[in-house]
Motif scaffolding. Structure first.
Motif, PDB file in Angstrom:
ATOM      1  N   GLN A  98      -3.698   1.836  37.405  1.00  0.00           N
ATOM      2  CA  GLN A  98      -3.315   0.595  38.089  1.00  0.00           C
ATOM      3  C   GLN A  98      -4.545  -0.211  38.502  1.00  0.00           C
ATOM      4  N   VAL A  99      -5.541   0.494  39.056  1.00  0.00           N
ATOM      5  CA  VAL A  99      -6.770  -0.195  39.465  1.00  0.00           C
ATOM      6  C   VAL A  99      -7.462  -0.788  38.236  1.00  0.00           C
ATOM      7  N   HIS A 105      -4.907   9.490  35.897  1.00  0.00           N
ATOM      8  CA  HIS A 105      -4.251   9.273  37.198  1.00  0.00           C
ATOM      9  C   HIS A 105      -3.566   7.901  37.236  1.00  0.00           C
ATOM     10  N   ASP A 140     -15.069   4.811  44.660  1.00  0.00           N
ATOM     11  CA  ASP A 140     -14.130   5.929  44.493  1.00  0.00           C
ATOM     12  C   ASP A 140     -13.928   6.173  42.995  1.00  0.00           C
ATOM     13  N   GLY A 141     -13.124   7.179  42.681  1.00  0.00           N
ATOM     14  CA  GLY A 141     -12.899   7.534  41.280  1.00  0.00           C
ATOM     15  C   GLY A 141     -12.259   6.408  40.494  1.00  0.00           C
ATOM     16  N   ALA A 142     -11.336   5.686  41.114  1.00  0.00           N
ATOM     17  CA  ALA A 142     -10.602   4.638  40.403  1.00  0.00           C
ATOM     18  C   ALA A 142     -11.500   3.452  40.071  1.00  0.00           C
ATOM     19  N   THR A 143     -12.272   2.976  41.059  1.00  0.00           N
ATOM     20  CA  THR A 143     -13.119   1.813  40.783  1.00  0.00           C
ATOM     21  C   THR A 143     -14.303   2.186  39.895  1.00  0.00           C
ATOM     22  N   HIS A 192      -2.739   5.930  39.599  1.00  0.00           N
ATOM     23  CA  HIS A 192      -3.403   4.952  40.474  1.00  0.00           C
ATOM     24  C   HIS A 192      -4.657   4.389  39.801  1.00  0.00           C
ATOM     25  N   TYR A 193      -5.378   5.249  39.097  1.00  0.00           N
ATOM     26  CA  TYR A 193      -6.599   4.806  38.422  1.00  0.00           C
ATOM     27  C   TYR A 193      -6.243   3.770  37.358  1.00  0.00           C
ATOM     28  N   GLY A 221      -5.391  14.224  42.825  1.00  0.00           N
ATOM     29  CA  GLY A 221      -6.564  13.356  42.972  1.00  0.00           C
ATOM     30  C   GLY A 221      -7.364  13.575  44.233  1.00  0.00           C
TER      31      GLY A 221
END
Lengths: 448, 489
Positions: free
Chosen positions: A168-169, A163, A135-138, A165-166, A75
């Protein structure tokens, strides 16, 4: 060092103009009972030289990528960042300005954002893009919420190969809004196309995938748009924009929304922040898009100029009815990504991306041929791949660290069902010698 | 800016086929076919990117920078944005490879310095806030608001008080407050400002109920006023079981003077790019921080940094009541490094001087321009003053015209038409780093403009006159949407 210009006589003159006697009188509106009656408990102030020394000492406790060979991606990618990027982006005219509320004095940043949007559209093959997200996740989470709004449905389908983390977000955002997440399983490193069939029974708001996916594997992106069309959902793909120098743009596969992490476009790894969220979509959704959008127009004399546009979507105008609560985004990071893209240009981008692909494949083959480390998945990959390991990934990484090497990402951290394996990333920053050294180190560390 | 009134061509307009820019790498391994490695079906046919030389790119962006007003260029009194000087040394520190060149997924033992910075900065900010602890995870102020509301939501779910669905927000609040609340599924109820500029207490009492989840207040308010009865307000909310949130956008006024935690707030956010001088970057990166009292600590987003045995820092994810992850990694780390350096450089006395001079400067402007532009509320203000240009209406001149004319005098305009409750509002925030001379020149310009409004209102209505473009047609921008260049790609 509080960077204050006023001298004591000047302060006195100002107090006089205001009509009060002392600085203390400024605090009259604050009841004494809630004033702080002691100094803040903070370390003594440092002069500039000692401040630099203090922070250098703390920085020295970190192992950084200039001194150590690293093969971790997952990531955040260590691409070489040409000098031109920071030289231009750090200009005070850009760095110390703010959101261009007054377009006549902010044409520089506004044009730069218009150009950023254009570059992202060209890279992704989409109709329009905003001027950045956090960011990519949000960015992905906002895309999912947009799909919920557009379709009126409350379930969101996301591939297990997105991802972790993504996801999870995304889950945090959805849970708060009362929406639900459905996981699409991955098989052999690729999202299971059969699972798309099940979605027809209970159609979701959107179907979310990632390209290349978290395992480094290339997905068939058209599966997402086809499935989305069949069940009336939106298709959303999270991309690493750097890879689009070579890979087919999602826009060609009729994807509805493309999000991504722009860090790979010339931004520092920076312990994961600040980052650059990318958000691009089809034109149909122009009035649903979150975030700032810059548009071209003309002034009273017919000259071309730029303004923030479609403002009625935004929080400062629409308040609780806005399409998103986002205000400050990542303009300077978007500027850096633009400079990176055009400094390398058409040829440089393709060339650099190809070098990453060549080197990653070189390393994968050498790990397999010399050490017998089989790839975990058989799919095509870009510059990141998973290898199976004969020992625990964390243990191996500990041993590699002894040799000054930061190993790959231990996939079992987030995928306990997988065998011992490591996600290895290779960018153009690794020379052939570096790669050979890694193979040798892996050999020794696995044997020891 | 008058020297630079030319138009800048778009990057794509300067592109020449075959021209190339920076070469960053050379292939030193045997080459294989891209089609074999990536699959021919996955390759793109065209890459429609500009083709420029490195010098082309340098000139392009240098030229754009000449068309961009900044703090480094001049006075930038944009209310509620705290456009103070951004110390250069903080940029140098953030660029140290020990900070800028570390990967977020490196083994913990290799990033102890980074975790130390974050841990210590959280402690500093908790002390400044008067709260138990803080998190640096949010990417910006609005992000922090959203996550705080998620935490409040989780708090009530945990307590089984599911019926608390209303968030009370004053009419003068930033738009992000209601937008963040709506994003969490809360119903927004507006509270009126009283005639003295503070919250109308009777209105608040009437609005508070067992359905109230939280009251979101900006203190000092967006009117630049301290909420004098804040302790009582917090008490009232607590009596009804509601939590109180402090939008800390205006904390520059209170550093070392008073702390939201001591006033009774349960949770607050800081904007590192405002109060703690990190560069605003033309609209980000920001840095959001949430500080909380103990009651909300279990709900903090993950990971949380812990300091084991007073030696080893680590990231903890396994927390049963957390709202979850809210950023790809750990927030805007390099912004946090700058904020850390700022606080370390100022210390307690320096921070107090910041508040003193920020408030002194704002009140000085209030007093100097009172005759031409009276303050919306006459009392001592905090870090910013909201004045009205309503008096110029009789000349057919609006706040916007005053703002645009200020550009001709070399200043960035104040925030205008906000708060929405003040007619023809101009919200002026000078910050502590501006000198008396700058403020004098600015005030003289405003006074001169008020005279011009009388003598030659057209001069204001057609301002600015010396910028690369004059007023832009925003309606046309929406009607004929042009948000990208066209390459046919």
């Amino acid at each position: 060092m509080s960077f204050i210009a006023n001298t004591i006589p000047e302060q006195a003159a100002m107090l006089d103009t205001i009509g009060i006697r002392s600085l203390e009188d400024l605090w009259d509106p604050i009841p004494a009972s809630i004033r702080l009656n002691r100094p803040l408990d903070l370390s003594p102030a440092l002069d500039e030289q000692n401040l630099v020394r203090h922070l250098q000492r703390i920085a020295d406790a970190n192992v950084h990528l200039d001194r150590n060979l690293s093969f971790i991606g997952a990531g955040i990618y260590d691409h070489y960042c040409p000098a031109i990027v920071s030289a231009l982006a750090s200009r005070g005219e850009f760095a110390t300005s703010y959101t261009p509320y007054q377009p006549e004095v902010s044409q520089g940043m506004l044009q730069a954002m218009y150009e950023f949007q254009s570059l992202i559209c060209d890279l992704t093959g989409m109709d329009m893009a905003n001027a950045s997200m956090y960011d990519g996740a949000t960015a992905l989470a906002e895309a999912a919420l947009m799909a919920v709004e557009v379709t009126g449905r409350t379930r969101v389908a996301v591939s297990e190969a997105v991802h972790p983390h993504y996801r999870q977000v995304l889950n945090t955002y959805l849970r708060s809004a009362g929406d639900e997440m459905i996981l699409l399983p991955a098989r052999r490193g690729i999202t299971d196309a059969a699972s798309f069939e099940d979605l027809l029974k209970g159609p979701p708001a959107c179907i979310i995938g990632q390209q290349p996916n978290f395992f480094g594997c290339l997905e068939d992106v058209s599966n997402y748009s086809n499935a989305a069309v069949r069940c009336g959902a939106l298709s959303i793909i999270s991309v690493d924009p750097f890879t689009l120098a070579l890979l087919k743009p999602p826009g060609e596969m009729e994807i509805d929304i493309v999000t991504g992490e722009g860090q790979s476009l010339g931004l520092p790894t920076g312990f994961g922040g600040p980052l650059l969220g990318i958000f691009a979509c089809k034109r149909d959704y122009a009035r649903r898009l979150p975030g700032r959008i810059v548009g071209a127009t003309t002034d009273s004399e017919g000259r071309r100029g730029y303004v923030m546009t479609l403002r009625t979507r935004e929080q400062d105008i629409r308040r609780e009815k806005a399409t998103s609560n986002i205000c400050t985004n990542e303009a300077l990071m978007a500027l850096m990504a633009s400079i990176y893209l055009v400094a390398l240009g058409k040829e440089g981008l393709r060339e650099t991306a190809e070098i990453c692909v060549q080197k990653a494949h070189y390393l994968q083959q050498h790990l397999e041929n010399e050490l017998g480390l089989k790839p975990l998945f058989q799919s095509k990959f870009f510059c990141e791949f998973a290898v199976t390991l004969p020992i625990d990934g964390d243990e191996l990484n500990q041993r590699l660290l002894q040799q000054g090497i930061i190993g790959g990402y231990n996939l079992r951290r987030r995928y306990p069902q997988l065998p011992d394996s490591m996600l290895v990333c290779v960018t153009e920053t690794k020379s052939r010698d570096d790669l050979d050294r890694f193979v040798q180190a892996m050999k020794e560390c696995i044997a020891s | 800016m008058s020297r630079y009134t030319h138009q800048n061509p778009l990057l794509i307009e300067g592109s020449v086929p075959g021209r190339r820019g920076v070469r960053t790498a050379t292939l030193d391994v045997p080459a294989h076919s891209l089609g074999d490695m990536l699959g021919a079906e996955n390759l793109r046919r065209e890459l429609p990117m500009p083709e420029l030389s490195e010098l082309d790119v340098v000139r392009h962006y240098t030229s754009l920078s000449h068309h961009n007003y900044s703090i480094d260029s001049g006075f930038y009194p944009l209310g509620s944005c705290t456009m103070k000087y951004n110390p250069k040394v903080n940029d140098r520190i953030a660029a140290m490879p020990g900070y800028s060149r570390i990967h977020p997924l490196q083994p913990e033992e290799t990033v102890q310095g980074a975790l130390q910075i974050m841990y210590e900065l959280q402690a500093m900010l908790a002390e400044i806030a008067g709260m138990a602890t803080a998190t640096l995870q949010p990417a910006a102020g609005a992000h922090a608001e959203l996550l705080s509301l998620m935490m409040i939501q989780a708090y009530y779910r945990h307590r089984g008080e599911e019926g608390r669905e209303v968030v009370l927000i004053p009419d003068s609040a930033h738009g992000t407050n209601p937008a963040s609340a709506a994003r969490c599924g809360f119903t927004v109820q507006t509270i009126k400002t009283g005639s003295n500029g503070n919250i109308d207490l009777s209105g608040l009492k009437a609005a508070l109920s067992t359905q109230t989840a939280a009251l979101m207040l900006t203190n000092p308010s967006t009117l630049g006023l301290f909420e004098t009865r804040i302790a009582e307000i917090c008490e009232l909310a607590h009596q009804r079981g509601a939590l109180v949130y402090c939008d800390g956008a205006n904390m520059n006024a209170l550093l070392g003077i008073a702390r939201p935690g001591d006033m009774g707030f349960d949770v607050m956010h800081f904007n590192l790019h405002k109060t703690f001088s990190t560069p605003h970057g033309g609209g980000g990166p920001g840095g959001g921080v949430i500080a909380v009292q103990r009651c909300l600590e279990p709900f903090l987003p993950v990971p949380v940094i812990i300091h084991k045995d007073g030696r080893h820092y680590s990231l903890e994810e396994d927390r049963p009541h957390t709202i979850g992850r809210i950023h790809s990694f750990y927030g805007a780390f390099l912004v946090a490094v700058r904020a850390y350096a700022y606080i370390a450089g100022l210390g307690a006395d320096g921070l107090r001087e910041v508040a003193e001079n920020a408030v002194l400067n704002a009140n000085y402007i209030r007093a100097k321009i009172a005759e031409s532009f009276p303050a919306a509320f006459p009392q001592t203000c905090m870090h910013e003053v909201v004045v009205s240009a309503g008096g110029l209406r009789r000349h057919g001149v609006k706040a916007l015209d005053v703002s645009k004319r200020l550009i001709d005098y070399g200043f960035h305009p104040p925030t205008n038409y906000f708060p929405l409750t003040v007619p023809e509002a101009l919200m002026i925030e000078p910050t502590e780093t501006e000198s008396k001379q700058t403020l004098d020149t600015f005030c003289e310009a405003l006074i001169q403009i008020s005279r011009e409004a009388e003598d030659d209102p057209e001069l204001l209505r057609t301002a600015p006159h010396h910028t690369p473009v004059s007023r832009l047609n925003e309606t046309a921008a929406v009607k004929k949407l042009d948000v990208r260049w066209s390459t046919g790609g």
